[in-house]
Scaffold this motif. Structure first.
Motif, PDB file in Angstrom:
ATOM      1  N   ILE A 296       0.858  -1.184   0.000  1.00  0.00           N
ATOM      2  CA  ILE A 296       0.000   0.000   0.000  1.00  0.00           C
ATOM      3  C   ILE A 296       0.900   1.242   0.000  1.00  0.00           C
ATOM      4  CG2 ILE A 296      -1.674   1.323   1.370  1.00  0.00           C
ATOM      5  CD1 ILE A 296      -2.672  -1.400   2.441  1.00  0.00           C
ATOM      6  N   THR A 297       0.548   2.224  -0.821  1.00  0.00           N
ATOM      7  CA  THR A 297       1.295   3.473  -0.864  1.00  0.00           C
ATOM      8  C   THR A 297       0.587   4.510  -0.006  1.00  0.00           C
ATOM      9  OG1 THR A 297       2.077   3.006  -3.113  1.00  0.00           O
ATOM     10  CG2 THR A 297       2.219   5.289  -2.343  1.00  0.00           C
ATOM     11  N   VAL A 298       1.132   4.793   1.162  1.00  0.00           N
ATOM     12  CA  VAL A 298       0.544   5.779   2.076  1.00  0.00           C
ATOM     13  C   VAL A 298       1.060   7.159   1.686  1.00  0.00           C
ATOM     14  CG1 VAL A 298       0.234   6.484   4.467  1.00  0.00           C
ATOM     15  CG2 VAL A 298       0.414   4.048   3.910  1.00  0.00           C
ATOM     16  N   ILE A 299       0.145   8.067   1.336  1.00  0.00           N
ATOM     17  CA  ILE A 299       0.509   9.407   0.868  1.00  0.00           C
ATOM     18  C   ILE A 299       0.273  10.426   1.985  1.00  0.00           C
ATOM     19  CG2 ILE A 299      -0.071  11.238  -0.780  1.00  0.00           C
ATOM     20  CD1 ILE A 299      -0.893   8.989  -2.738  1.00  0.00           C
ATOM     21  N   ASP A 300       1.257  11.279   2.209  1.00  0.00           N
ATOM     22  CA  ASP A 300       1.145  12.368   3.187  1.00  0.00           C
ATOM     23  C   ASP A 300       1.306  13.681   2.423  1.00  0.00           C
ATOM     24  OD1 ASP A 300       1.194  14.131   5.289  1.00  0.00           O
ATOM     25  OD2 ASP A 300       2.981  13.285   6.256  1.00  0.00           O
ATOM     26  N   TRP A 301       0.213  14.446   2.326  1.00  0.00           N
ATOM     27  CA  TRP A 301       0.291  15.709   1.601  1.00  0.00           C
ATOM     28  C   TRP A 301       1.267  16.665   2.266  1.00  0.00           C
ATOM     29  CZ3 TRP A 301      -4.807  18.199  -0.546  1.00  0.00           C
ATOM     30  CH2 TRP A 301      -5.326  17.392  -1.565  1.00  0.00           C
ATOM     31  N   PRO A 302       2.084  17.375   1.508  1.00  0.00           N
ATOM     32  CA  PRO A 302       2.922  18.431   2.096  1.00  0.00           C
ATOM     33  C   PRO A 302       2.041  19.547   2.641  1.00  0.00           C
ATOM     34  CG  PRO A 302       3.012  18.519  -0.301  1.00  0.00           C
ATOM     35  CD  PRO A 302       2.267  17.261   0.056  1.00  0.00           C
ATOM     36  N   GLN A 303       2.581  20.314   3.589  1.00  0.00           N
ATOM     37  CA  GLN A 303       1.792  21.355   4.242  1.00  0.00           C
ATOM     38  C   GLN A 303       1.275  22.383   3.245  1.00  0.00           C
ATOM     39  OE1 GLN A 303       0.935  21.203   7.551  1.00  0.00           O
ATOM     40  NE2 GLN A 303      -0.500  22.809   6.903  1.00  0.00           N
ATOM     41  N   SER A 304       2.047  22.658   2.205  1.00  0.00           N
ATOM     42  CA  SER A 304       1.609  23.648   1.211  1.00  0.00           C
ATOM     43  C   SER A 304       0.311  23.223   0.533  1.00  0.00           C
ATOM     44  CB  SER A 304       2.698  23.869   0.166  1.00  0.00           C
ATOM     45  OG  SER A 304       3.014  22.654  -0.504  1.00  0.00           O
ATOM     46  N   GLU A 305       0.173  21.934   0.242  1.00  0.00           N
ATOM     47  CA  GLU A 305      -1.055  21.430  -0.388  1.00  0.00           C
ATOM     48  C   GLU A 305      -2.211  21.455   0.607  1.00  0.00           C
ATOM     49  OE1 GLU A 305      -1.672  20.693  -3.487  1.00  0.00           O
ATOM     50  OE2 GLU A 305       0.378  20.959  -4.212  1.00  0.00           O
ATOM     51  N   ARG A 306      -1.932  21.136   1.858  1.00  0.00           N
ATOM     52  CA  ARG A 306      -2.977  21.185   2.888  1.00  0.00           C
ATOM     53  C   ARG A 306      -3.463  22.623   3.080  1.00  0.00           C
ATOM     54  NH1 ARG A 306      -3.291  16.423   5.881  1.00  0.00           N
ATOM     55  NH2 ARG A 306      -1.665  14.919   5.329  1.00  0.00           N
ATOM     56  N   ASP A 307      -2.545  23.579   3.025  1.00  0.00           N
ATOM     57  CA  ASP A 307      -2.921  24.988   3.152  1.00  0.00           C
ATOM     58  C   ASP A 307      -3.805  25.424   1.984  1.00  0.00           C
ATOM     59  OD1 ASP A 307      -1.457  25.149   5.479  1.00  0.00           O
ATOM     60  OD2 ASP A 307       0.300  26.081   4.537  1.00  0.00           O
ATOM     61  N   ASP A 308      -3.452  24.972   0.777  1.00  0.00           N
ATOM     62  CA  ASP A 308      -4.261  25.314  -0.399  1.00  0.00           C
ATOM     63  C   ASP A 308      -5.666  24.734  -0.278  1.00  0.00           C
ATOM     64  OD1 ASP A 308      -2.189  26.705  -1.507  1.00  0.00           O
ATOM     65  OD2 ASP A 308      -1.579  25.103  -2.889  1.00  0.00           O
ATOM     66  N   PHE A 309      -5.746  23.517   0.246  1.00  0.00           N
ATOM     67  CA  PHE A 309      -7.055  22.876   0.397  1.00  0.00           C
ATOM     68  C   PHE A 309      -7.881  23.603   1.451  1.00  0.00           C
ATOM     69  CE2 PHE A 309      -9.757  19.092   1.589  1.00  0.00           C
ATOM     70  CZ  PHE A 309     -10.413  19.015   0.373  1.00  0.00           C
ATOM     71  N   ARG A 310      -7.242  24.072   2.522  1.00  0.00           N
ATOM     72  CA  ARG A 310      -7.958  24.821   3.565  1.00  0.00           C
ATOM     73  C   ARG A 310      -8.493  26.146   3.019  1.00  0.00           C
ATOM     74  NH1 ARG A 310      -6.232  25.585   9.809  1.00  0.00           N
ATOM     75  NH2 ARG A 310      -7.014  23.466   9.771  1.00  0.00           N
ATOM     76  N   LYS A 311      -7.733  26.792   2.145  1.00  0.00           N
ATOM     77  CA  LYS A 311      -8.214  28.033   1.528  1.00  0.00           C
ATOM     78  C   LYS A 311      -9.492  27.781   0.733  1.00  0.00           C
ATOM     79  CE  LYS A 311      -3.610  30.105   1.083  1.00  0.00           C
ATOM     80  NZ  LYS A 311      -2.523  30.478   0.129  1.00  0.00           N
ATOM     81  N   ILE A 312      -9.522  26.671   0.020  1.00  0.00           N
ATOM     82  CA  ILE A 312     -10.727  26.302  -0.723  1.00  0.00           C
ATOM     83  C   ILE A 312     -11.880  26.038   0.241  1.00  0.00           C
ATOM     84  CG2 ILE A 312     -11.754  24.518  -2.194  1.00  0.00           C
ATOM     85  CD1 ILE A 312      -8.946  24.192  -3.466  1.00  0.00           C
ATOM     86  N   ALA A 313     -11.584  25.332   1.325  1.00  0.00           N
ATOM     87  CA  ALA A 313     -12.609  25.002   2.313  1.00  0.00           C
ATOM     88  C   ALA A 313     -13.195  26.256   2.948  1.00  0.00           C
ATOM     89  CB  ALA A 313     -12.024  24.092   3.387  1.00  0.00           C
ATOM     90  N   LYS A 314     -12.363  27.242   3.249  1.00  0.00           N
ATOM     91  CA  LYS A 314     -12.840  28.476   3.874  1.00  0.00           C
ATOM     92  C   LYS A 314     -13.878  29.183   3.008  1.00  0.00           C
ATOM     93  CE  LYS A 314      -8.861  29.592   6.823  1.00  0.00           C
ATOM     94  NZ  LYS A 314      -7.746  30.534   7.062  1.00  0.00           N
ATOM     95  N   GLN A 315     -13.699  29.121   1.692  1.00  0.00           N
ATOM     96  CA  GLN A 315     -14.685  29.716   0.791  1.00  0.00           C
ATOM     97  C   GLN A 315     -16.043  29.039   0.970  1.00  0.00           C
ATOM     98  OE1 GLN A 315     -13.081  29.297  -3.158  1.00  0.00           O
ATOM     99  NE2 GLN A 315     -11.162  30.335  -2.644  1.00  0.00           N
ATOM    100  N   ALA A 316     -16.013  27.735   1.119  1.00  0.00           N
ATOM    101  CA  ALA A 316     -17.256  26.987   1.305  1.00  0.00           C
ATOM    102  C   ALA A 316     -17.880  27.277   2.667  1.00  0.00           C
ATOM    103  CB  ALA A 316     -16.995  25.497   1.144  1.00  0.00           C
ATOM    104  N   TRP A 317     -17.053  27.403   3.716  1.00  0.00           N
ATOM    105  CA  TRP A 317     -17.595  27.743   5.038  1.00  0.00           C
ATOM    106  C   TRP A 317     -18.399  29.039   4.953  1.00  0.00           C
ATOM    107  CZ3 TRP A 317     -12.550  27.803   8.467  1.00  0.00           C
ATOM    108  CH2 TRP A 317     -11.958  26.523   8.465  1.00  0.00           C
ATOM    109  N   GLU A 318     -17.793  30.038   4.337  1.00  0.00           N
ATOM    110  CA  GLU A 318     -18.435  31.348   4.260  1.00  0.00           C
ATOM    111  C   GLU A 318     -19.731  31.285   3.469  1.00  0.00           C
ATOM    112  OE1 GLU A 318     -15.429  33.860   2.652  1.00  0.00           O
ATOM    113  OE2 GLU A 318     -14.139  33.734   4.429  1.00  0.00           O
ATOM    114  N   ALA A 319     -19.720  30.542   2.380  1.00  0.00           N
ATOM    115  CA  ALA A 319     -20.924  30.423   1.554  1.00  0.00           C
ATOM    116  C   ALA A 319     -22.045  29.746   2.326  1.00  0.00           C
ATOM    117  CB  ALA A 319     -20.606  29.642   0.281  1.00  0.00           C
ATOM    118  N   PHE A 320     -21.726  28.665   3.028  1.00  0.00           N
ATOM    119  CA  PHE A 320     -22.755  27.959   3.794  1.00  0.00           C
ATOM    120  C   PHE A 320     -23.195  28.784   4.993  1.00  0.00           C
ATOM    121  CE2 PHE A 320     -22.080  24.443   1.129  1.00  0.00           C
ATOM    122  CZ  PHE A 320     -23.052  23.487   1.387  1.00  0.00           C
ATOM    123  N   GLY A 321     -22.280  29.575   5.538  1.00  0.00           N
ATOM    124  CA  GLY A 321     -22.619  30.398   6.688  1.00  0.00           C
ATOM    125  C   GLY A 321     -23.632  31.479   6.380  1.00  0.00           C
TER     126      GLY A 321
END
Length: 344
Positions: A296-321
């Motif tokens: 099995i290939t266990v993948i760990d995203w680098p922090q930069s990719e996690r930060d980019d994904f959180r930025k996308i998520a924040k847009q959705a939080w605001e829209a749903f809010g």
């Protein structure tokens, strides 16, 4: 001492003078609680083996719980209605399943890419106003549901049949996701979200209905055989953590004495604290094993990719809010709590 063992003359006197005492029950009341776990889920197994016996001890034999797997009595989206009507005594379910009622359930059920640990979710629920807001939501949509508490036992892992090493790899990915906020985040990242209960994820992966899933913790996915068909898990997961609600029919709750109410609440919180410790250790043990085997290939995203994904998520939080008055309240409560804790 039961009445039948009291001399008839004394029993008659006690009854006549209003001094007769009630007879202690000789059996525990069993609460039927439907969960959002499938029958083989590692969390359900742990609860049944370790924590179900403890409730009877904690209530002096007054209460027992029978935890039912997902879909045992009603569908996974209908448990609040069933609890309000008394068809079920309670539910232990992922709140995000009810996002169709109001966007507030999506924000309450899983603030995707938001919290860092499951313990933070429980703190928000039990000390940060989350429980009270969830009760307000049920008072509006399913009167008769009493919220005992909410918490989380794990950080969601991510299982995939193909390598997903960053946000760019999300484009076109058919990914299982709960409806509402989580689906919106994945959609904004370029994926094609598919709503499925956890019990159907394995088959959907096996038959190529989906490419990936935000399904549960690493240990749960291992126990369910997910890694047999999805050999590119992301650990730690990029998804956040689902809020699990513990509710009971309000009339049933009101019949339980105060001491047993307190014991039932403490049972829930203690059980979830144990699950967090147990699952975290199990996850790390299994990840180390799978890395050593190499199948099995266990993948760990680098922090930069996690930060980019959180930025996308924040847009959705605001829209749903901004989508409903209750959603606005939930969104503001999250932001206030997360800011106070240094998460934002």
């Amino acid at each position: 001492m039961p009445l039948k063992s009291i001399p008839k003359t004394l029993a008659a006197t006690l009854l006549t003078t209003g001094l007769a005492f009630s007879v202690a029950p000789t059996y525990a009341e069993t609460l039927k609680v439907q969960t959002s776990f499938n029958a083989s889920h590692i969390s359900l197994t742990r609860l049944n083996q370790v924590w179900i016996p403890k409730l009877k001890e904690m209530t002096g034999g007054d209460l027992e719980i029978e935890l039912l797997p997902i879909g045992s009595v009603v569908s996974h989206k209908e448990t609040p209605v069933a609890v309000s009507m008394g068809i079920l005594d309670g539910d232990l379910t992922a709140t995000s399943y009810f996002a169709g009622k109001d966007p507030a359930y999506a924000l309450m059920g899983d603030l995707i890419a938001g919290y860092d640990t499951p313990a933070q979710i429980e703190e928000f629920c039990m000390q940060g106003g989350g429980k009270e807001l969830l009760q307000k939501m049920y008072n509006k949509y399913d009167p008769g549901v009493h919220v005992i508490g909410c918490s989380s036992e794990k950080r969601e892992a991510f299982v995939s049949k193909v390598p997903v090493r960053g946000v760019a790899d999300m484009k076109g990915l058919k990914v299982r996701s709960p409806e509402g906020l989580a689906a919106d985040v994945f959609r904004r990242a370029g994926a094609a979200p598919v709503s499925l209960p956890g019990s159907e994820v394995y088959t959907a992966l096996e038959k190529n209905v989906i490419d990936a899933a935000d399904s549960s913790a690493y240990a749960n996915n291992d126990a369910s055989g997910m890694h047999k068909v999805a050999k590119y898990p992301i650990y730690p997961g990029i998804h956040s953590m689902p809020f699990m609600q513990f509710t009971i029919n309000e009339a049933t709750w009101n019949k339980i004495d105060k001491e047993d109410q307190a014991a039932l609440t403490e049972w829930f919180l203690s059980a979830y604290a144990d699950l967090r410790t147990y699952l975290d250790a199990k996850d790390k043990e299994l990840v180390a094993r799978d890395k050593a085997k190499g199948d099995i290939t266990v993948i760990d995203w680098p922090q930069s990719e996690r930060d980019d994904f959180r930025k996308i998520a924040k847009q959705a939080w605001e829209a749903f809010g901004s989508a409903s008055p209750l959603a606005t309240e939930v969104y503001k409560a999250h932001v206030k709590f997360m800011t106070e804790k240094g998460l934002l």
